[in-house]
Design an enzyme around this catalytic site. Structure first.
Site, short mmCIF file in Angstrom:
data_model
loop_
_atom_site.label_atom_id
_atom_site.label_comp_id
_atom_site.label_asym_id
_atom_site.label_seq_id
_atom_site.Cartn_x
_atom_site.Cartn_y
_atom_site.Cartn_z
CG ASP A 7 5.05 -5.66 -15.55
OD1 ASP A 7 5.35 -5.24 -16.34
OD2 ASP A 7 4.01 -6.19 -15.77
CB CYS A 64 2.63 -3.01 -15.17
SG CYS A 64 1.19 -2.74 -14.37
CB THR A 66 -3.35 -2.00 -16.59
OG1 THR A 66 -2.86 -2.09 -15.32
CG2 THR A 66 -4.20 -2.56 -18.00
CG HIS A 97 -4.94 19.85 -5.98
ND1 HIS A 97 -6.28 19.58 -6.96
CD2 HIS A 97 -4.16 20.80 -6.48
CE1 HIS A 97 -6.41 21.02 -7.07
NE2 HIS A 97 -5.22 21.84 -6.86
CG HIS A 132 -4.19 21.25 -2.36
ND1 HIS A 132 -5.35 21.13 -2.65
CD2 HIS A 132 -3.64 22.30 -3.11
CE1 HIS A 132 -6.02 21.88 -4.01
NE2 HIS A 132 -4.69 22.69 -3.78
#
Length: 148
Positions: A7, A64, A66, A97, A132
């Site tokens: 963004d 973005c 955060t 994993h 996994h």
């Protein structure tokens, strides 16, 4: 091929990451945004996620402010395992994993130098499989049950 998107808050870091990918000789496609004008991150998260699930891209990178918003949005697309990583250890182990196929970064919390190292770690680390793989399959099962 790597799908990349951001963004407006992640635009500048996306430019640095794309320059880094080019320097490494890695192919990528920019799914937007293409300016720093305010925009809605779910649009770009979906575009990158769909590129990954369709097979047009092997992995995705979303950015973005955060990294939280794009990771939440991308994870709404069936088959996506997007991981927000702010350090190389997390990037390594989400690949080993969780077989994460989309990396989310926060431009306001992660500088360009560290972001490049996180991207390198994410792209260079393989999935361990074994126990996994069973766990990743359980995630897919959960996702399928949620859709019914």
């Amino acid at each position: 091929m790597i799908a990349i998107g951001s963004d407006h808050g992640g635009f500048a870091l996306k430019q640095a990451v794309m320059q880094h990918l080019s320097a490494l000789g890695l192919e990528y496609k920019d799914y937007g945004t293409y300016t720093e004008e305010s925009c809605d991150y779910p649009i770009y998260a979906e575009a990158v996620a769909r590129a990954v699930t369709s097979g047009a891209a092997e992995k995705g990178i979303l950015i973005c402010g955060t990294g939280i918003g794009v990771s939440i949005a991308a994870n709404k697309v069936q088959g996506i395992r997007a991981a927000l990583c702010g350090d190389c250890y997390s990037a390594e182990y989400t690949r080993r994993h969780n077989d994460a196929n989309v990396l989310a970064l926060g431009a306001r919390v992660t500088g360009a130098g560290l972001a490049e190292k996180i991207v390198d770690t994410f792209l260079q680390t393989g999935f361990e499989g074994g126990r996994h793989a069973r766990r990743v399959a359980l995630i897919s099962d959960l996702e399928a049950r949620e859709r019914t």
